[in-house]
Design a protein around this motif. Structure first.
Motif, PDB file in Angstrom:
ATOM      1  N   SER A  16     -10.553 -36.119  12.368  1.00 20.89           N
ATOM      2  CA  SER A  16     -10.675 -36.289  13.823  1.00 20.89           C
ATOM      3  C   SER A  16      -9.291 -36.318  14.466  1.00 20.89           C
ATOM      4  N   PHE A  17      -8.383 -37.040  13.841  1.00 22.80           N
ATOM      5  CA  PHE A  17      -7.001 -37.087  14.314  1.00 22.80           C
ATOM      6  C   PHE A  17      -6.369 -35.696  14.216  1.00 22.80           C
ATOM      7  N   ALA A  18      -6.601 -35.008  13.108  1.00 25.12           N
ATOM      8  CA  ALA A  18      -5.994 -33.698  12.858  1.00 25.12           C
ATOM      9  C   ALA A  18      -6.421 -32.664  13.895  1.00 25.12           C
ATOM     10  N   LYS A  19      -7.659 -32.725  14.351  1.00 28.34           N
ATOM     11  CA  LYS A  19      -8.172 -31.741  15.313  1.00 28.34           C
ATOM     12  C   LYS A  19      -7.392 -31.738  16.614  1.00 28.34           C
ATOM     13  N   GLU A  20      -6.740 -32.834  16.918  1.00 25.92           N
ATOM     14  CA  GLU A  20      -5.939 -32.909  18.139  1.00 25.92           C
ATOM     15  C   GLU A  20      -4.610 -32.159  17.999  1.00 25.92           C
ATOM     16  N   HIS A  21      -4.224 -31.828  16.771  1.00 32.06           N
ATOM     17  CA  HIS A  21      -2.881 -31.298  16.538  1.00 32.06           C
ATOM     18  C   HIS A  21      -2.813 -29.990  15.754  1.00 32.06           C
ATOM     19  N   PHE A  22      -3.820 -29.705  14.941  1.00 33.85           N
ATOM     20  CA  PHE A  22      -3.739 -28.568  14.027  1.00 33.85           C
ATOM     21  C   PHE A  22      -4.988 -27.695  14.100  1.00 33.85           C
ATOM     22  N   ALA A  23      -4.833 -26.434  13.690  1.00 37.68           N
ATOM     23  CA  ALA A  23      -5.957 -25.507  13.632  1.00 37.68           C
ATOM     24  C   ALA A  23      -6.566 -25.453  12.234  1.00 37.68           C
ATOM     25  N   LEU A  24      -5.751 -25.743  11.232  1.00 31.72           N
ATOM     26  CA  LEU A  24      -6.269 -25.793   9.868  1.00 31.72           C
ATOM     27  C   LEU A  24      -5.489 -26.801   9.049  1.00 31.72           C
ATOM     28  N   ILE A  25      -6.155 -27.256   8.004  1.00 28.12           N
ATOM     29  CA  ILE A  25      -5.588 -28.265   7.103  1.00 28.12           C
ATOM     30  C   ILE A  25      -5.566 -27.682   5.698  1.00 28.12           C
ATOM     31  N   VAL A  26      -4.443 -27.859   5.018  1.00 25.12           N
ATOM     32  CA  VAL A  26      -4.320 -27.445   3.629  1.00 25.12           C
ATOM     33  C   VAL A  26      -4.075 -28.678   2.766  1.00 25.12           C
ATOM     34  N   LEU A  27      -4.277 -28.519   1.479  1.00 30.55           N
ATOM     35  CA  LEU A  27      -3.993 -29.595   0.536  1.00 30.55           C
ATOM     36  C   LEU A  27      -3.810 -29.005  -0.840  1.00 30.55           C
ATOM     37  N   HIS A  28      -3.283 -29.836  -1.725  1.00 31.41           N
ATOM     38  CA  HIS A  28      -3.142 -29.446  -3.127  1.00 31.41           C
ATOM     39  C   HIS A  28      -3.779 -30.518  -3.988  1.00 31.41           C
ATOM     40  N   THR A  29      -4.640 -30.094  -4.886  1.00 32.29           N
ATOM     41  CA  THR A  29      -5.200 -31.013  -5.874  1.00 32.29           C
ATOM     42  C   THR A  29      -5.333 -30.278  -7.192  1.00 32.29           C
ATOM     43  N   ASP A  30      -5.327 -31.057  -8.273  1.00 28.38           N
ATOM     44  CA  ASP A  30      -5.498 -30.442  -9.585  1.00 28.38           C
ATOM     45  C   ASP A  30      -6.571 -31.151 -10.404  1.00 28.38           C
ATOM     46  N   THR A  31      -7.445 -31.912  -9.722  1.00 24.54           N
ATOM     47  CA  THR A  31      -8.533 -32.563 -10.445  1.00 24.54           C
ATOM     48  C   THR A  31      -9.880 -32.026  -9.972  1.00 24.54           C
ATOM     49  N   GLU A  32     -10.831 -31.935 -10.888  1.00 20.20           N
ATOM     50  CA  GLU A  32     -12.173 -31.457 -10.541  1.00 20.20           C
ATOM     51  C   GLU A  32     -12.879 -32.404  -9.584  1.00 20.20           C
ATOM     52  N   GLN A  33     -12.699 -33.709  -9.796  1.00 22.23           N
ATOM     53  CA  GLN A  33     -13.346 -34.697  -8.929  1.00 22.23           C
ATOM     54  C   GLN A  33     -12.877 -34.528  -7.487  1.00 22.23           C
ATOM     55  N   ALA A  34     -11.578 -34.376  -7.281  1.00 22.14           N
ATOM     56  CA  ALA A  34     -11.044 -34.185  -5.929  1.00 22.14           C
ATOM     57  C   ALA A  34     -11.500 -32.847  -5.363  1.00 22.14           C
ATOM     58  N   ASP A  35     -11.527 -31.816  -6.184  1.00 15.07           N
ATOM     59  CA  ASP A  35     -12.001 -30.506  -5.736  1.00 15.07           C
ATOM     60  C   ASP A  35     -13.417 -30.624  -5.176  1.00 15.07           C
ATOM     61  N   ARG A  36     -14.297 -31.296  -5.888  1.00 11.91           N
ATOM     62  CA  ARG A  36     -15.683 -31.473  -5.416  1.00 11.91           C
ATOM     63  C   ARG A  36     -15.715 -32.255  -4.112  1.00 11.91           C
ATOM     64  N   PHE A  37     -14.910 -33.313  -4.017  1.00 10.47           N
ATOM     65  CA  PHE A  37     -14.858 -34.125  -2.812  1.00 10.47           C
ATOM     66  C   PHE A  37     -14.429 -33.280  -1.613  1.00 10.47           C
ATOM     67  N   TYR A  38     -13.339 -32.544  -1.762  1.00 14.89           N
ATOM     68  CA  TYR A  38     -12.824 -31.764  -0.641  1.00 14.89           C
ATOM     69  C   TYR A  38     -13.761 -30.616  -0.268  1.00 14.89           C
ATOM     70  N   ARG A  39     -14.346 -29.958  -1.257  1.00 11.93           N
ATOM     71  CA  ARG A  39     -15.284 -28.870  -0.947  1.00 11.93           C
ATOM     72  C   ARG A  39     -16.516 -29.392  -0.217  1.00 11.93           C
ATOM     73  N   ALA A  40     -16.923 -30.614  -0.485  1.00 12.72           N
ATOM     74  CA  ALA A  40     -18.053 -31.217   0.243  1.00 12.72           C
ATOM     75  C   ALA A  40     -17.734 -31.369   1.736  1.00 12.72           C
ATOM     76  N   PHE A  41     -16.452 -31.409   2.088  1.00 13.68           N
ATOM     77  CA  PHE A  41     -16.026 -31.494   3.487  1.00 13.68           C
ATOM     78  C   PHE A  41     -15.830 -30.119   4.111  1.00 13.68           C
ATOM     79  N   GLY A  42     -16.058 -29.077   3.338  1.00 12.62           N
ATOM     80  CA  GLY A  42     -15.907 -27.728   3.866  1.00 12.62           C
ATOM     81  C   GLY A  42     -14.600 -27.057   3.502  1.00 12.62           C
ATOM     82  N   PHE A  43     -13.731 -27.752   2.770  1.00 13.86           N
ATOM     83  CA  PHE A  43     -12.505 -27.107   2.295  1.00 13.86           C
ATOM     84  C   PHE A  43     -12.900 -25.984   1.337  1.00 13.86           C
ATOM     85  N   LYS A  44     -12.181 -24.889   1.420  1.00 11.07           N
ATOM     86  CA  LYS A  44     -12.407 -23.747   0.526  1.00 11.07           C
ATOM     87  C   LYS A  44     -11.211 -23.617  -0.402  1.00 11.07           C
ATOM     88  N   LYS A  45     -11.500 -23.267  -1.650  1.00 13.80           N
ATOM     89  CA  LYS A  45     -10.405 -22.982  -2.570  1.00 13.80           C
ATOM     90  C   LYS A  45      -9.662 -21.758  -2.060  1.00 13.80           C
TER      91      LYS A  45
END
Length: 150
Positions: free
Chosen positions: A107-136
């Motif tokens: 919600s905070f990010a939407k006021e400032h950015f058009a897209l959000i990136v991140l880096h993760t190397d764990t399967e658990q985090a990958d599943r969490f972020y993809r559930a929010f709509g993040f794409k690999k």
């Protein structure tokens, strides 16, 4: 589990993060150590345009989750934010707390950015972020995932 207090962290070094830090180290995550070191050294204080560091406290006032948002340091684009140092204490996982913190940050990010990136190397985090709509994606330097928010 009780109620939770979500807040923007104005001064990281005034918080007692010992419990969260010890737990993250026991899970062999180094990013909370880096968070504190970089904050102390002034390398990353989450104080740039659109940046913020957010925390969650439990009913006893203990910090149980943390997550930050920076302008992506690997890009010259001012409309790209980077999710960083996202961590939820183990005993508070899988109850929706991480989802609530992520909602708060996005919600905070939407006021400032058009897209959000991140880096993760764990399967658990990958599943969490993809559930929010993040794409690999490897389209953005130093990133494994991207989410278009505007």
């Amino acid at each position: 589990m009780g109620e939770f207090h979500f807040f923007k962290i104005d001064h990281l070094l005034t918080l007692d993060l010992n419990g969260l830090l010890a737990e993250s180290k026991s899970e062999e995550f180094r990013f909370l150590t880096r968070l504190i070191d970089e904050y102390q050294n002034g390398i990353n204080t989450f104080s740039g345009r659109g940046e913020g560091l957010f925390g969650v406290k439990d009913h006893l006032g203990e910090v149980i989750a943390i997550g930050g948002l920076n302008q992506d340091p690997y890009s010259n684009e001012i409309n790209i934010g980077r999710l960083r140092r996202f961590y939820v204490a183990n005993s508070y996982r899988r109850i929706g707390l991480g989802n609530q913190l992520m909602d708060h940050i996005l919600s905070f990010a939407k006021e400032h950015f058009a897209l959000i990136v991140l880096h993760t190397d764990t399967e658990q985090a990958d599943r969490f972020y993809r559930a929010f709509g993040f794409k690999k994606s490897c389209l953005f330097p130093g990133s494994t995932h991207v989410l278009i928010i505007k």
